[in-house]
Design a protein around this motif. Structure first.
Motif, PDB file in Angstrom:
ATOM      1  N   ALA A  24     -11.942  78.544  -1.388  1.00  0.00           N
ATOM      2  CA  ALA A  24     -11.094  79.374  -0.531  1.00  0.00           C
ATOM      3  C   ALA A  24     -10.713  80.675  -1.236  1.00  0.00           C
ATOM      4  O   ALA A  24     -10.706  81.745  -0.621  1.00  0.00           O
ATOM      5  N   ARG A  25     -10.389  80.597  -2.524  1.00  0.00           N
ATOM      6  CA  ARG A  25     -10.045  81.806  -3.266  1.00  0.00           C
ATOM      7  C   ARG A  25     -11.242  82.753  -3.340  1.00  0.00           C
ATOM      8  O   ARG A  25     -11.079  83.963  -3.254  1.00  0.00           O
ATOM      9  N   ARG A  27     -13.678  82.961  -1.090  1.00  0.00           N
ATOM     10  CA  ARG A  27     -13.855  83.536   0.248  1.00  0.00           C
ATOM     11  C   ARG A  27     -12.869  84.657   0.506  1.00  0.00           C
ATOM     12  O   ARG A  27     -13.191  85.646   1.146  1.00  0.00           O
ATOM     13  N   GLN A  28     -11.652  84.518   0.016  1.00  0.00           N
ATOM     14  CA  GLN A  28     -10.627  85.534   0.227  1.00  0.00           C
ATOM     15  C   GLN A  28     -10.745  86.694  -0.754  1.00  0.00           C
ATOM     16  O   GLN A  28     -10.057  87.693  -0.621  1.00  0.00           O
ATOM     17  N   LEU A  30      -9.986  86.580  -4.003  1.00  0.00           N
ATOM     18  CA  LEU A  30      -8.892  86.578  -4.964  1.00  0.00           C
ATOM     19  C   LEU A  30      -9.355  86.412  -6.401  1.00  0.00           C
ATOM     20  O   LEU A  30      -8.637  86.747  -7.330  1.00  0.00           O
TER      21      LEU A  30
END
Length: 107
Positions: A24-25, A27-28, A30
């Motif tokens: 998720a990080r 994909r974002q 970050l």
């Protein structure tokens, strides 16, 4: 035996969570390194910087003129507040530009 199985499930759940969190990080965006290695938040080219400087100066001055004009009309003191707020707006615009392009040592 149940304790061993519960411990394994916890470890699997934690590993699964870490993997999902990392995905998720990513994909974002970050975990990506910063685009600029200098650590500045300046626009990438001179045209963008020049346009931003012009907008900063003009908008600060326009707001100051509007406030001065409105106060003069409201209080019936024609040139007084306009004459006070125009230099204040100019100073605010210059201060914003200085923050944009000035030295970054004292942040």
């Amino acid at each position: 035996m149940d304790e061993d199985q519960a411990g394994e499930d916890e470890e699997r759940g934690a590993a699964s969570f870490e993997a999902r969190l990392a995905a998720a990080r990513e994909r974002q965006g970050l975990d990506r390194p910063a685009a600029s290695s200098q650590g500045t938040d300046l626009p990438p080219n001179a045209l963008a910087l020049g346009l931003r400087v012009g907008v900063e100066l003009a908008s600060a001055l326009a707001v100051a003129v509007a406030i001065g004009y409105w106060l003069d009309r409201w209080l019936h003191t024609r040139p007084l507040f306009l004459a006070v707020f125009v230099p204040l707006g100019g100073a605010a615009g210059v201060m914003n530009v200085w923050r944009l392009v000035g030295p970054r040592g004292r942040r």
